[in-house]
Design an enzyme around this catalytic site. Sequence first.
Site, short mmCIF file in Angstrom:
data_model
loop_
_atom_site.label_atom_id
_atom_site.label_comp_id
_atom_site.label_asym_id
_atom_site.label_seq_id
_atom_site.Cartn_x
_atom_site.Cartn_y
_atom_site.Cartn_z
N HIS A 344 0.71 -0.96 0.24
CA HIS A 344 -0.77 0.31 -0.09
C HIS A 344 0.47 1.24 -0.01
O HIS A 344 1.98 1.56 0.42
CB HIS A 344 -0.90 -0.29 1.59
CG HIS A 344 -0.20 0.50 1.96
ND1 HIS A 344 0.38 1.47 3.06
CD2 HIS A 344 -0.03 -0.85 3.67
CE1 HIS A 344 0.65 0.98 4.00
NE2 HIS A 344 0.39 -0.13 4.67
N CYS A 362 3.73 -4.76 6.26
CA CYS A 362 2.59 -4.42 5.40
C CYS A 362 3.70 -3.15 4.69
O CYS A 362 5.11 -3.48 5.03
CB CYS A 362 1.64 -2.85 5.13
SG CYS A 362 -0.03 -3.58 5.97
#
Length: 414
Positions: A344, A362
Amino acid sequence: MKLTIRHTVVSSLALVAVLAVSACNASANADGGSPAGTGAGGNQTSSAGGQTNSQTPTVDPVTWKTTPDDKATNVAVDTRVTASADKGTLEKASLSYVSKKGNTVKVDGTLEGGTWTAGDLLEPGVKYTLALEAKTTDGTTTESTRTFRTDNLTLDQQVYVAVSPRDGGTVGIGMPVIVRFDLPVVDKANFEKNMHVTTTPAQAGSWYWLSSKEAHWRPATYWKPGTKVKVDAQLNGVPAGGGRWGEMSRTSEFTIGRSVIAKVDLKSHQMKVVINGKVAKTIPVTGGQPGFITRSGVKVIMDKVTNITMRAETIGLKKGDVGYYSDTPVKWALRVTNSGEFLHSAPWSVKDQGVRNVSHGCTGMSDANAEWVYKNMIIGDVVETTGTNRPMTMGNGYADWNLSAAKWAAGSAL
């Protein structure tokens, strides 16, 4: 006068003799089984009027054989309807039922070798009508209509079936076929026998049961780009064990897109996106910091979202915990695990991207790079992560490719 008398007597005797002979002939014919006046054709002729009376051959009536029997009740939903005809030839058969919504639903079937077989098992708690048409041995058409009613089942006795990818979609080379159930399947082997995957071009593969409520199918290696895949889960009425049956059948046809693999190296903090075997883009990234290590292994894009808010609570953190962060808006995000890992956009960590790992697990990148990834990767594309000592685990997203082909095949129920 004497001569006249003698002549009369002789004539009378001759007439009696002729009548006697005629009587003997009639008696002989009767005893021999052939009536008087019978010719070569065997037709009986009356002596009085010379008329002929033909005997019509008897044709045996058709005997219908069906499963289930006519007017049967509480028929099990795993019954396969069949129909045939003795002393005749079955020409047509049609099966239908009236749904609980009042709609008439036709059931397809095949007529082969004189036997009609339904193409599906039965729905619970409905009335079926089986219309049959046959020809007798003399070519006469005869018809019959038979009915039966199936056993009623509660929702707790019926296993709901869902299949993905969706029909008509295009997915990446790492996307497994997924069949999910809302209730546990006890007899996995029986279900698996009725779950079929056909690929063009052909690629050998196998089912793997992650649990009693989820099964995946994948080929031995990544899908070949352009492959056409057909999934046929014929589970309606199939016994699931434990007093349950499949609630419906499901089909899906989808296509495998181009080969896209994102190779994430969290030691060098770089991600190379390889499209059809060539590096299309190299992107500086940051991975999970100590305590929130990013998992190494093969992952698959599960979902794509824009403009979402990431919350610390979704990874088990609450206010006061080390690493807790306030709600954070994210423009571009691609999910790769159930536990909360994404590729992301992370504009707040641009200075660390390509240098060190500072995320909560992440793989972060700039807005511009994340937008490019979002637009160039689809669900089912592969993410191969290396550089950490924390492995992927089965069931955490589409982790299927972390098992060898042999270990994968061992997860089949057959």
